[in-house]
Design an enzyme around this catalytic site. Structure first.
Site, PDB file in Angstrom:
ATOM      1  N   HIS A  75     -38.368 -12.100  -4.375  1.00 23.56           N
ATOM      2  CA  HIS A  75     -39.645 -11.447  -4.690  1.00 23.56           C
ATOM      3  C   HIS A  75     -40.718 -12.467  -5.081  1.00 23.56           C
ATOM      4  O   HIS A  75     -41.577 -12.197  -5.926  1.00 23.56           O
ATOM      5  CB  HIS A  75     -39.468 -10.412  -5.797  1.00 23.56           C
ATOM      6  N   ASN A 148     -37.372  -0.866  -5.136  1.00 22.86           N
ATOM      7  CA  ASN A 148     -37.740  -1.327  -3.798  1.00 22.86           C
ATOM      8  C   ASN A 148     -38.376  -0.193  -3.017  1.00 22.86           C
ATOM      9  O   ASN A 148     -38.400   0.955  -3.471  1.00 22.86           O
ATOM     10  CB  ASN A 148     -36.506  -1.828  -3.038  1.00 22.86           C
TER      11      ASN A 148
END
Length: 682
Positions: A75, A148
């Site tokens: 990320h 997510n």
């Protein structure tokens, strides 16, 4: 003392060489202890919580968390914004969490969206999972919902997370490919982990190439618990649903955007907020009790499983609006620290083995990223409610605690005295749970069905969406150089869908291998239309942009009318011309928003061609203009044309058909994509 790789004369130097060359014939800890099971974390019973004493899990994730500094290991490339969460349907009967207690209650939030595999300097639009993390600044402390845009995950146990990410990152010897899963090591790993097949189907679908961060769903992934004031528990799954509808790119469009605008998603989010088109999501929950969980044909603690909305419908209880861009990218977007372990009274954890490992990992990794255990004092991470404890000192301590005592209990300072009835009543209390069973490294038998939900996902898609999944598997596996890996993936795909496996095999010119023997035979579950983007398409121009191509001699009245119709429908018009300075038009002059070579049609949701015949003839010899039209057509977008533009349309090989409209009909046509074109272009 003798051992492979150990030089009795060289001593430690020999050991160092052994470690560097991986001389041990078995897996060991960093201190040489052989590891008997590298697949399962240690838990109390086969469905019990993960135990803190699992030194193998802790060492493995501890090392993984500190592999790189200061960029996030996963990320790393993210975009973020401030906003608020508003409760619209209170649930005090389900949770004592203050943010769900009263209709109209608003609290500040900070949301961050990200790709997983690429570094901070990678691009926005590769095929990848997208992180969807929200920090709620509640009156009872911070709650971080770290999820997510896909509701399941590749693995069932956190002990495999370092292996998963190592496999999808750049290959260890060559340092490439960047931000891509289309390579040997990723597919080698997932082909050896049948539990990953459900997530792989999502990753090969259009969900992994979102049109915009504003147009993707979010999920908490795990099953959590809601706890009310009486201590009663309810299982819950958390969902974010975009107000603009869920929309994705097509693959060629996604790839071309990586060249046209590396910052496509980041720019889109920033600009939408800057211009007052605030992104908004509905916040929904799926709730169920233990009796319902026991009746489901899968384990709700398994993070590779969903609960279809047709089985347990979504209840919308809130909304999130992002209305302010960060003041500083580094101070906020880069320094924000999300921790799944940040919960508030009324929300609690389950024994999901992936979640249990995340509770340790995210806190641990902040020391490497932010350099101090005091990372919670950084403004973006600090709670907006009062906080106090006896944790003192440490690197970069910015607070100045007063008093003699730094321990509790104490009778010297007010902070160390009895917490009083409010803290006892409103403080966080772990939900009581009976825990028993032998300490084991084991995977519960209820986690062994790896294919039924992957099959459900594939069969719930439209024919067009299924074709996209076939193409994605074919493309990715074509980049795999190891023949045995490709065949192993195909053998697993036969457990998902025979036609899917056969089409991918045909695309690779490979013989279809034998079906891999599943740990548990898959079953056919009821189709879930909620899993399809196309079946739930939101036909709107809101939040979308139409590229309007014009040149010398274009009719200004026609241009003005196109722009007006697009904006009246809630969209934005972006004018494009070969030159950005003021051009002479029929009826006046106009400057373009963007130059043709730098404003390809991949940047827009639909296009309009407002051209005089002579200009269209000239542009038909311009490669950028021809590509502008060809790409819009092949990316299934609406194309509005006036009479003078037909020469350019002909040069691009575009014939009349669905989505090819006059300028008057464009605003309506632009709300859709034209999937039937794909079959025509084959």
């Amino acid at each position: 003392m003798t051992r492979q790789g150990y030089d009795s004369e060289r001593g430690n130097a020999g050991e160092t060489q052994q470690m560097a060359t991986g001389g041990s014939p078995v897996l060991t800890t960093n201190h040489g202890t052989p590891i008997s099971d590298n697949q399962n974390s240690l838990r109390a019973g086969d469905r019990g919580p993960t135990l803190l004493e699992d030194f193998i899990l802790r060492e493995k994730i501890f090392h993984f968390d500190h592999e790189r500094i200061p960029e996030r290991i996963v990320h790393a490339r993210g975009s973020a914004a401030h906003g608020y969460f508003e409760c619209i349907d209170p649930i005090p009967d389900l949770s004592r969490a203050s943010l769900f207690a009263q209709k109209g209650n608003r609290i500040p939030v900070f949301a961050r969206f990200s790709t997983v595999a690429g570094g901070a300097g990678s691009v926005d639009t590769p095929r990848d999972v997208r992180g969807f993390a929200v920090k709620f600044y509640t009156e009872d402390g911070n709650w971080d919902l770290v999820g997510n845009n896909i509701p399941v995950f590749f693995i069932q146990d956190a002990i495999k997370f370092p292996d998963l990410i190592h496999s999808v990152k750049m290959e260890a010897d060559r340092g490439f490919p960047q931000a891509a899963s289309a390579h040997d090591t990723f597919w080698d790993f997932v082909s050896l982990m049948p539990e990953s097949m459900h997530m792989v189907l999502w990753a090969m679908s259009d969900r992994a190439i979102p049109r915009s961060l504003r147009m993707m769903q979010g999920f908490g992934v795990h099953t959590f618990k809601l706890v009310n004031a009486e201590g009663e528990e309810t299982f819950v799954k958390f969902h974010w649903r975009p107000k603009l509808g869920t929309q994705s790119l097509v693959w060629d469009e996604s790839a071309k955007l990586q060249g046209a605008d590396n910052d496509y998603h980041r720019r889109d989010l920033w600009n939408s907020i800057a211009t007052g088109d605030f992104p908004e999501w509905e916040f929904g929950i799926q709730t169920f009790d233990a009796a319902t969980a026991d009746k489901l044909p899968f384990d709700v603690l398994d993070p590779t499983k969903i609960i279809p909305e047709e089985v347990i419908p979504l209840r919308i209880i809130g909304r999130m609006v992002l209305d302010r861009n960060p003041d500083n990218h580094f101070a906020e977007n880069e320094q924000v620290a999300f921790l799944p372990s940040n919960v508030v009274p009324g929300i609690d954890f389950t024994d999901d083995p992936l979640l249990q490992g995340r509770l340790f990992s995210y806190l641990d990794t902040q020391k490497s990223r932010l350099g101090t255990t005091n990372f919670h004092q950084i403004p973006i991470n600090a709670p907006k409610c009062p906080f106090a404890n006896m944790q003192r000192d440490g690197m970069m301590q910015t607070m100045v605690p007063k008093g003699r005592s730094n321990y509790e209990p104490n009778s010297l300072d007010e902070a160390g005295e009895d917490p009083g009835p409010r803290a006892i009543e409103s403080g966080f209390r772990t939900s009581p749970q009976q825990v028993e069973g032998p300490k084991l490294r084991i995977r519960a038998e209820s986690f062994s069905d790896h294919f039924s939900q992957a099959r459900l996902f594939f069969r719930s898609q439209t024919e067009s969406e299924q074709a996209h999944i076939v193409s994605a598997f074919t493309f990715e596996l074509s980049k795999v150089e190891l023949d045995h890996v490709r065949k192993r993936v195909l053998s697993l795909l036969r457990n998902v869908d025979e036609d899917l496996a056969a089409q991918v095999a045909e695309g690779l010119a490979l013989e279809l291998p034998d079906r891999a023997a599943p740990a548990q035979e898959p079953v056919d579950l009821d189709i879930s239309d909620a899993l399809s983007i196309q079946k739930n398409w939101t036909a709107t121009l809101e939040g979308r942009t139409v590229g309007v191509l014009f040149d010398e001699g274009s009719d200004k009245a026609e241009l003005d009318q196109v722009i007006k119709s697009v904006e009246s429908a809630g969209g934005k018009a972006f004018t494009v011309a070969p030159k950005v300075g003021g051009l002479s038009l029929k009826g006046g002059k106009m400057k373009a928003d963007g130059q043709l070579a730098g404003s390809p049609s991949v940047l827009f949701d639909a296009v309009a061609l407002v051209l005089a015949p002579e200009a269209a003839k000239k542009l038909s010899r311009n490669g950028a203009a021809v590509a502008f039209v060809m790409d819009a057509f092949s990316h299934l977008k609406a194309i509005g044309v006036n009479e003078g533009a037909k020469t350019l349309l002909d040069r691009a090989g575009v014939e009349p058909g669905p989505g090819i409209t006059g300028l008057d009909e464009l605003a309506d046509a632009a709300t859709r994509r034209y999937w039937a074109r794909e079959a025509e272009m084959e």
